[in-house]
Write a protein that holds these residues in place. Structure first.
Motif, mmCIF file in Angstrom:
data_model
loop_
_atom_site.group_PDB
_atom_site.id
_atom_site.type_symbol
_atom_site.label_atom_id
_atom_site.label_comp_id
_atom_site.label_asym_id
_atom_site.label_seq_id
_atom_site.Cartn_x
_atom_site.Cartn_y
_atom_site.Cartn_z
ATOM 1 N N UNK A 105 -22.139 14.291 -60.049
ATOM 2 C CA UNK A 105 -21.099 13.408 -60.570
ATOM 3 C C UNK A 105 -21.010 12.138 -59.766
ATOM 4 N N UNK A 106 -19.900 11.935 -59.069
ATOM 5 C CA UNK A 106 -19.732 10.759 -58.225
ATOM 6 C C UNK A 106 -19.338 11.185 -56.820
ATOM 7 N N UNK A 107 -19.679 10.342 -55.855
ATOM 8 C CA UNK A 107 -19.326 10.597 -54.455
ATOM 9 C C UNK A 107 -19.252 9.262 -53.739
ATOM 10 N N UNK A 108 -18.708 9.282 -52.552
ATOM 11 C CA UNK A 108 -18.615 8.070 -51.749
ATOM 12 C C UNK A 108 -19.976 7.694 -51.176
ATOM 13 N N UNK A 109 -20.270 6.408 -51.165
ATOM 14 C CA UNK A 109 -21.449 5.902 -50.475
ATOM 15 C C UNK A 109 -21.061 5.666 -49.014
ATOM 16 N N UNK A 114 -9.984 10.671 -59.843
ATOM 17 C CA UNK A 114 -9.229 11.893 -59.596
ATOM 18 C C UNK A 114 -9.867 12.620 -58.410
ATOM 19 N N UNK A 115 -9.600 13.908 -58.290
ATOM 20 C CA UNK A 115 -10.122 14.671 -57.155
ATOM 21 C C UNK A 115 -9.223 14.539 -55.938
ATOM 22 N N UNK A 116 -9.606 15.192 -54.857
ATOM 23 C CA UNK A 116 -8.769 15.172 -53.650
ATOM 24 C C UNK A 116 -8.657 13.768 -53.068
ATOM 25 N N UNK A 117 -9.677 12.927 -53.280
ATOM 26 C CA UNK A 117 -9.596 11.545 -52.791
ATOM 27 C C UNK A 117 -8.573 10.750 -53.598
ATOM 28 N N UNK A 156 -11.086 3.065 -43.070
ATOM 29 C CA UNK A 156 -10.267 1.887 -42.780
ATOM 30 C C UNK A 156 -8.862 2.043 -43.360
ATOM 31 N N UNK A 157 -8.767 2.703 -44.502
ATOM 32 C CA UNK A 157 -7.470 2.918 -45.141
ATOM 33 C C UNK A 157 -6.707 4.097 -44.542
ATOM 34 N N UNK A 158 -7.329 4.801 -43.603
ATOM 35 C CA UNK A 158 -6.655 5.916 -42.948
ATOM 36 C C UNK A 158 -6.767 7.242 -43.661
ATOM 37 N N UNK A 159 -7.793 7.388 -44.500
ATOM 38 C CA UNK A 159 -7.999 8.642 -45.220
ATOM 39 C C UNK A 159 -8.834 9.599 -44.371
ATOM 40 N N UNK A 160 -8.345 10.818 -44.184
ATOM 41 C CA UNK A 160 -9.058 11.839 -43.406
ATOM 42 C C UNK A 160 -10.066 12.537 -44.319
ATOM 43 N N UNK A 161 -11.276 12.015 -44.369
ATOM 44 C CA UNK A 161 -12.285 12.558 -45.279
ATOM 45 C C UNK A 161 -12.745 13.952 -44.880
ATOM 46 N N UNK A 162 -12.790 14.219 -43.581
ATOM 47 C CA UNK A 162 -13.215 15.551 -43.126
ATOM 48 C C UNK A 162 -12.266 16.621 -43.652
ATOM 49 N N UNK A 163 -10.984 16.334 -43.610
ATOM 50 C CA UNK A 163 -9.991 17.294 -44.118
ATOM 51 C C UNK A 163 -10.128 17.457 -45.623
ATOM 52 N N UNK A 164 -10.404 16.361 -46.321
ATOM 53 C CA UNK A 164 -10.543 16.442 -47.780
ATOM 54 C C UNK A 164 -11.787 17.224 -48.172
ATOM 55 N N UNK A 165 -12.880 17.000 -47.462
ATOM 56 C CA UNK A 165 -14.128 17.701 -47.799
ATOM 57 C C UNK A 165 -14.030 19.194 -47.497
ATOM 58 N N UNK A 166 -13.090 19.575 -46.638
ATOM 59 C CA UNK A 166 -12.916 20.996 -46.311
ATOM 60 C C UNK A 166 -12.161 21.739 -47.400
ATOM 61 N N UNK A 167 -11.545 20.982 -48.324
ATOM 62 C CA UNK A 167 -10.804 21.613 -49.415
ATOM 63 C C UNK A 167 -11.760 22.138 -50.481
ATOM 64 N N UNK A 168 -11.287 23.061 -51.293
ATOM 65 C CA UNK A 168 -12.116 23.634 -52.353
ATOM 66 C C UNK A 168 -12.312 22.659 -53.506
ATOM 67 N N UNK A 169 -11.327 21.793 -53.744
ATOM 68 C CA UNK A 169 -11.413 20.869 -54.870
ATOM 69 C C UNK A 169 -12.419 19.759 -54.588
#
Length: 229
Positions: free
Chosen positions: A141-145, A184-187, A154-167
Motif C-alpha cells: 500500500x503506502x508507507x513513509x519515505x 488513515x492508519x495509526x499515523x 520534526x513534527x514530534x511523532x513517535x514513529x517507533x511507538x506507532x510501528x509497534x502497534x498492530x494497526x
C-alpha cells in the motif's frame, strides 16, 4: 453453502437504515449511549437496544462500561474504513440523501473520520505528502519515505511507538465528501492528536467538525507545504 467470508451478514447489519445511522454517528470517534444512538437513528430505545445487540454480536460494535453507564463504539479501525468507503461508493453511484458532501461548510473543510483528519484539509495534506514523496507506494500500500520519516520526527511523532502497534501505520481512506484520498492508519490518528496538542485545532463537541485556529491553519499549511486555497 459456499465457503468463505460471509459478506451477506455484514451487509445486512450495515444495510438497515437505523443501524446505518447509528454506525455513521459513531464515525465521530466518540462512544455513545443507547439513548443517544436511538435519537440518531430516530427509533425508540427498545428498538435501538435490539439493533445494538445485533451490531455488537456481529463484531461491528464494542460495548464499554463505565460505572452504571454503557457506551457503544465502533469495534475497530476496519469498521470505520469500510463505512467511509461505502459512503464514497454511495456518492459516486448517485445514492444521496442530500447534496454531495457535508451540508455544513465546517464539515467540508475539516472533520473527523473516526480518528483521523478528513475533509478538504485532510485530502490536501495527503496530496502534499504524495507530491513531495513523503509517502510512497509499495506492495502493501503506502508507507513513509525517508523524507517522510524526517518530517514526522520534526513534527514530534513517535514513529517507533506507532510501528509497534498492530494497526497499519499508513492507510488510504476515500474521503466521501471530497471523493479523494485522505490519510488513515495509526499515523493519521497521531497527526490529528498532534494538531490538537499543539493548539492548532480542536474538535467540535456537537459534530464531527474540526476547527483550526488562524495560527493553527497557517502552521498546518507551512508544515505540509500547502498553498492557501
Amino acid at each position: 453453502m459456499r465457503e468463505g467470508p460471509d459478506i451477506a451478514r455484514i451487509a445486512s447489519l450495515i444495510g438497515d437504515p437505523a443501524r446505518a445511522n447509528m454506525l455513521t454517528a459513531l464515525m465521530s470517534g466518540k462512544a455513545l449511549t443507547a439513548s443517544e444512538l436511538a435519537q440518531e437513528a430516530g427509533v425508540t430505545l427498545q428498538t435501538a437496544s435490539s439493533h445494538l445487540a445485533k451490531l455488537t454480536d456481529g463484531g461491528l460494535l464494542r460495548l464499554r462500561k463505565q460505572g452504571r453507564h454503557r457506551y457503544f463504539a465502533l469495534a475497530h479501525d476496519d469498521v470505520a474504513h469500510v463505512l467511509e468507503n461505502l459512503m464514497g461508493l454511495a456518492v459516486s453511484a448517485g445514492h444521496l440523501r442530500m447534496r454531495t458532501g457535508p451540508k455544513d461548510g465546517a464539515l467540508r473543510k475539516a472533520r473527523i473520520c473516526y480518528n483521523h483528519l478528513a475533509g478538504d484539509m485532510g485530502t490536501r495534506m495527503f496530496d502534499s505528502l504524495m507530491t513531495q514523496r513523503h509517502l510512497e507506494l509499495n506492495e502493501k500500500g503506502i508507507d513513509l519515505s525517508e523524507s517522510g520519516v524526517a518530517l514526522m520526527q520534526h513534527l514530534g511523532i513517535d514513529l517507533a511507538a506507532l510501528r509497534a502497534k498492530r494497526s497499519a501505520l499508513c492507510r488510504e481512506c476515500l474521503d466521501w465528501s471530497e471523493r479523494r484520498t485522505h490519510l488513515a492508519g495509526s499515523l493519521g490518528r497521531a497527526l490529528l492528536e498532534r494538531f490538537e496538542q499543539a493548539g492548532w485545532a480542536s474538535r467540535d463537541a456537537n459534530s464531527r467538525a474540526v476547527h483550526f485556529t488562524r495560527r493553527g491553519e497557517k502552521a498546518f499549511r507551512e508544515a505540509f507545504s500547502i498553498a492557501e486555497p
